[in-house]
Design a protein around this motif. Structure first.
Motif, short mmCIF file in Angstrom:
data_model
loop_
_atom_site.label_atom_id
_atom_site.label_comp_id
_atom_site.label_asym_id
_atom_site.label_seq_id
_atom_site.Cartn_x
_atom_site.Cartn_y
_atom_site.Cartn_z
N ILE A 92 8.29 37.46 -9.76
CA ILE A 92 8.20 37.64 -8.32
C ILE A 92 8.64 39.02 -7.85
O ILE A 92 8.26 39.46 -6.76
CB ILE A 92 9.02 36.56 -7.58
CG1 ILE A 92 10.49 36.63 -8.02
CG2 ILE A 92 8.43 35.18 -7.83
CD1 ILE A 92 11.39 35.73 -7.22
N GLU A 93 9.43 39.73 -8.64
CA GLU A 93 9.90 41.05 -8.23
C GLU A 93 8.91 42.15 -8.56
O GLU A 93 9.07 43.28 -8.10
CB GLU A 93 11.25 41.35 -8.90
CG GLU A 93 12.34 40.33 -8.59
CD GLU A 93 12.66 40.24 -7.10
OE1 GLU A 93 12.47 41.26 -6.40
OE2 GLU A 93 13.08 39.16 -6.65
N SER A 119 4.68 30.55 -6.20
CA SER A 119 5.00 31.95 -5.89
C SER A 119 3.83 32.68 -5.26
O SER A 119 3.94 33.87 -4.95
CB SER A 119 5.44 32.68 -7.17
OG SER A 119 4.42 32.64 -8.15
N GLN A 140 13.60 27.42 -5.90
CA GLN A 140 14.34 28.31 -6.79
C GLN A 140 14.30 29.76 -6.32
O GLN A 140 15.20 30.54 -6.61
CB GLN A 140 13.73 28.19 -8.20
CG GLN A 140 14.50 28.92 -9.28
CD GLN A 140 13.87 28.67 -10.64
OE1 GLN A 140 12.71 28.28 -10.75
NE2 GLN A 140 14.63 28.90 -11.69
N TRP A 141 13.23 30.12 -5.58
CA TRP A 141 13.05 31.50 -5.15
C TRP A 141 13.25 31.69 -3.66
O TRP A 141 12.89 32.74 -3.11
CB TRP A 141 11.65 31.98 -5.55
CG TRP A 141 11.44 32.05 -7.02
CD1 TRP A 141 12.32 32.51 -7.95
CD2 TRP A 141 10.27 31.65 -7.74
NE1 TRP A 141 11.78 32.42 -9.20
CE2 TRP A 141 10.53 31.89 -9.12
CE3 TRP A 141 9.04 31.12 -7.37
CZ2 TRP A 141 9.59 31.63 -10.10
CZ3 TRP A 141 8.11 30.84 -8.35
CH2 TRP A 141 8.39 31.09 -9.71
N SER A 144 15.50 34.76 -2.62
CA SER A 144 14.81 36.03 -2.89
C SER A 144 13.69 36.26 -1.87
O SER A 144 13.51 37.39 -1.38
CB SER A 144 14.24 36.02 -4.30
OG SER A 144 13.50 37.20 -4.55
#
Length: 330
Positions: A92-93, A119, A140-141, A144
């Motif tokens: 994802i980054e 995502s 989970q994300w 972020s």
């Protein structure tokens, strides 16, 4: 997959679904999209969608190098999509490539429906089309995502979010939930039920349901809700209450609520209303035009209640639903 897909077979007027696959994309969500939108439907006597995969590269290495995808269209295919499903990846980054983001922006600008699984919400947000909009992503994300895209209204505790022309799912099995939701919106409840039966998957889980439940599998066999759910589904036209369900399950209403929350992630009343509404939709699709009769046979009580639910769940009136999904349209 051994089943034949509708790739390459386009019918005039058929809604076109295109999936963009990019480097390190997740195979599971790609499979969900293919299963829901890409398979031929001989059991229905017609195909529901024109389906195609595309990629910015001739060879696309899937997640963690599991396999390489070849033989799909290039990004030009996205230019003609009525619904565009965007790439979802675990990294994802890592920024999405500009060509993919440009394809998403162009699709949005011309009014295509955009879908992000898991995502995939990051792809949509990075393209700038989610600013000021509602969306979800895998829990989970969530932190972020909020840190990177503060202008997006993230709902991190639901299965999927339908924000009109942009829809997002939390990931994994929720991709199937959202896919069936889209089929239900496009083709009605009976067709969605047919697709779910072929998938051997729950026909309807509300998008506002929690992403995960307290206990996915009951510890004791006699705590399973399956018997009481089956019993209630055969009696939806009866004036069932939560107390009736609790009595049938031989537990207190409080215990029944706990078990519904633990096993289904929802409440008994919400589940019961959802089942009744689904039955009402099927009755309308079968040709019943008398709203009072539909409301009575589905257990919703009154035509007013049915109209309210129809507006809330579909955004249209029962009359519009009948015109769209009634016998003349099937």
């Amino acid at each position: 997959m051994p089943q034949e897909s509708s790739h390459g077979v386009r019918s005039a007027g058929t809604h076109r679904v295109v999936v963009i696959v990019d480097a390190n994309s997740n195979p599971f969500e790609l499979g969900c999209a293919t299963e829901v939108f890409g398979l031929r439907r001989p059991e229905l006597g017609r195909d529901l969608y024109d389906f195609e995969l595309c990629s910015p590269e001739p060879r696309t290495l899937m997640r963690d190098g599991f396999f390489t995808l070849t033989g799909v269209a290039d990004l030009k295919a996205a230019e003609t999509a009525d619904t565009l499903i965007v790439p979802n990846r675990p990294d994802i980054e890592v920024p999405r490539r500009p060509a993919v983001l440009d394809a998403v922006r162009r699709a949005h600008a011309r009014g295509a429906r955009l879908v992000g699984f898991c995502s995939g919400a990051f792809t949509l947000a990075e393209a700038g089309v989610l600013d000021g909009r509602r969306a979800t992503a895998h829990w989970q994300w969530a932190d972020s995502f909020r840190a990177r895209f503060p202008s997006v209204h993230l709902e991190s505790d639901v299965l999927f979010v339908d924000d009109g022309d942009i829809l997002t799912a939390a990931g994994s099995a929720a991709a199937l939930d959202l896919g069936l939701h889209i089929v239900r919106h496009d083709h009605g409840a009976e067709v969605a039920n047919s697709v779910s039966r072929r998938l051997v998957f729950a026909a309807h889980r509300d998008g506002g349901q929690k992403q995960f439940v307290e206990r996915p599998m009951p510890d004791l066999p006699d705590e399973s809700l399956a018997p009481v759910l089956a019993w209630a589904q055969e009696r939806l036209d009866s004036p069932l209450t939560v107390a009736d369900l609790a009595t049938r399950a031989a537990v207190s209403p409080a215990t029944l609520h706990r078990r519904f929350r633990a096993q289904l992630g929802t409440t008994p009343l919400t589940w019961l209303t959802g089942e009744r509404f689904s039955l009402a939709c099927r009755l309308i699709e079968a040709g019943e035009s008398r709203l009072e009769m539909v409301a009575r046979r589905s257990g919703l009580g009154t035509a007013t209640h049915l109209r309210t639910l129809m507006r809330r769940e579909t955004g249209i009136t029962p009359s519009a639903y009948k015109r769209r999904f009634g016998p003349a349209m099937n």
